[in-house]
Design a protein around this motif. Structure first.
Motif, PDB file in Angstrom:
ATOM      1  N   GLN A 100      35.723  63.672  20.983  1.00 12.87           N
ATOM      2  CA  GLN A 100      35.262  64.943  21.470  1.00 12.87           C
ATOM      3  C   GLN A 100      35.454  65.244  22.760  1.00 12.87           C
ATOM      4  O   GLN A 100      35.813  66.614  23.167  1.00 12.87           O
ATOM      5  N   ASP A 167      29.562  69.374  18.582  1.00 13.62           N
ATOM      6  CA  ASP A 167      30.444  69.778  17.301  1.00 13.62           C
ATOM      7  C   ASP A 167      30.324  71.230  17.254  1.00 13.62           C
ATOM      8  O   ASP A 167      31.400  71.943  17.015  1.00 13.62           O
ATOM      9  N   GLY A 203      35.344  70.940  12.420  1.00 14.97           N
ATOM     10  CA  GLY A 203      33.980  71.049  12.971  1.00 14.97           C
ATOM     11  C   GLY A 203      32.919  70.993  11.851  1.00 14.97           C
ATOM     12  O   GLY A 203      31.853  70.113  12.188  1.00 14.97           O
ATOM     13  N   THR A 206      32.197  66.982  10.257  1.00 13.33           N
ATOM     14  CA  THR A 206      31.606  66.206  11.140  1.00 13.33           C
ATOM     15  C   THR A 206      30.154  66.685  11.555  1.00 13.33           C
ATOM     16  O   THR A 206      29.299  65.918  11.473  1.00 13.33           O
ATOM     17  N   TYR A 236      35.518  61.803  12.406  1.00 11.03           N
ATOM     18  CA  TYR A 236      36.115  62.175  13.413  1.00 11.03           C
ATOM     19  C   TYR A 236      37.653  61.722  13.974  1.00 11.03           C
ATOM     20  O   TYR A 236      38.269  62.452  14.418  1.00 11.03           O
TER      21      TYR A 236
END
Length: 335
Positions: A100, A167, A203, A206, A236
């Motif tokens: 992230q 996300d 995106g 996840t 991820y």
């Protein structure tokens, strides 16, 4: 005790996670064979993710062994939290935080370095990491799902909620700034559309997995949420590696767009027009500029195309097949 509602999801989630771990290893091997000139920090990030993924898979196997083999006859096994489960939660937190942060850095790049967006994303990622580490500590200490839900279950809920929120924020930010980077050329717009598709795809995978795991954790009193939680880490890692490995394809697509003869010729000044007429490129009499554009507009288009390239090239080896624009006699700042 029925195996299906309690231990079945752990076995199924472990098998799926092991398969996804193999995909992570394949993508790591592909990255190693193709991208030799990436920066040291980026290559280190790739190998850290790979090692953490292997450890995560190892902890899943240990947990399945403890549940399904070593303590099969224990009637209270469904409420027991072994140390390996706490280890998977910790590794998920670390890998999710690294990935992230990488996507937050991408948002920082495509947003023309707007620090306030990066700060918000980094703060949410840090809060998610802290919540997951606290959950890990209490899992190892309490060793009971019932006690964990009663005492600090809200911390685990907060961690999953922050992960899903991040996300959405990352995907929305990337899509917004990529759409703002659209140019007047259809070929370049096709590249932007491809980048947007990759962003939404990574995106959404996840986010959906994390959100479903959160719903099951809150509403269902069994271990189905844990089977999905195993897969979150792998998704991820694959999103991170697939983003890096897609750069060659995007670079080739961008190179084709730059050499596409169907692209309009932009004449930014009278001097440039005379140079082309003298060189015989405008041999037909009466030929005029069909697409007049100001110099300022051309400079804006060039800045946007460089921004997209910077986000995905990652200091990689330049494409040797691309021709030098200056060798064609075109002044800087014009196509």
């Amino acid at each position: 005790m029925s195996i299906l509602p309690f231990l079945g999801p752990l076995l199924l989630g472990g098998l799926v996670s092991t398969f996804l771990s193999g995909v992570v290893s394949m993508q790591t091997a592909l990255y190693t064979s193709v991208y030799h000139t990436d920066t040291i920090w980026l290559r280190a990030m790739v190998y850290v993710i790979w090692v953490l993924d292997l450890l995560h898979t190892m902890f899943i196997c240990i947990a399945d062994w403890d549940y399904l083999i070593a303590n099969w006859a224990d009637p209270t096994i469904q409420d027991w939290i072994p140390w390996s489960i706490g280890g998977t939660v910790m590794l998920t937190a670390l890998m999710t935080f690294i990935v992230q942060c990488f996507f937050a850095w991408r948002v920082h790049t495509v947003s023309y370095r707007k620090w306030w967006i990066t700060t918000i994303l980094a703060a949410v990622a840090s809060a998610r990491l802290i919540a997951a580490l606290v959950s890990t500590a209490y899992m190892i200490r309490l060793q009971s799902y019932e006690a964990f839900r009663r005492d600090v279950g809200w911390v685990f809920t907060l961690g999953l909620s922050l992960s899903a929120l991040l996300d959405i924020l990352v995907a929305a930010s990337l899509c917004y700034y990529l759409r703002k980077s659209r140019s007047a050329f259809s070929s370049m717009d096709a590249i932007v559309n491809t980048l947007t598709f990759y962003t939404i795809q990574n995106g959404s995978l996840t986010f959906v997995t994390t959100f479903i795991s959160l719903i099951l954790w809150v509403t269902v009193d069994n271990l189905i949420f844990l089977g999905l939680h195993f897969a979150i880490t792998k998704l991820y890692a694959n999103a991170f590696l697939s983003t890096l490995n897609a750069r060659k394809t995007l670079r080739l697509q961008q190179s084709s767009a730059e050499h596409d003869p169907s692209l309009p010729v932009v004449l930014g000044s009278d001097r440039h027009s005379r140079m082309r007429m003298q060189s015989g490129r405008m041999a037909r009499p009466g030929m005029t500029d069909s697409i007049p554009m100001s110099t300022k507009q051309v400079e804006i288009n060039i800045e946007r195309s460089v921004q997209i390239s910077t986000d995905f090239d990652m200091h990689d080896e330049p494409d040797t097949e691309m021709e030098d624009v200056s060798s064609k006699g075109t002044p800087p700042g014009e196509f």
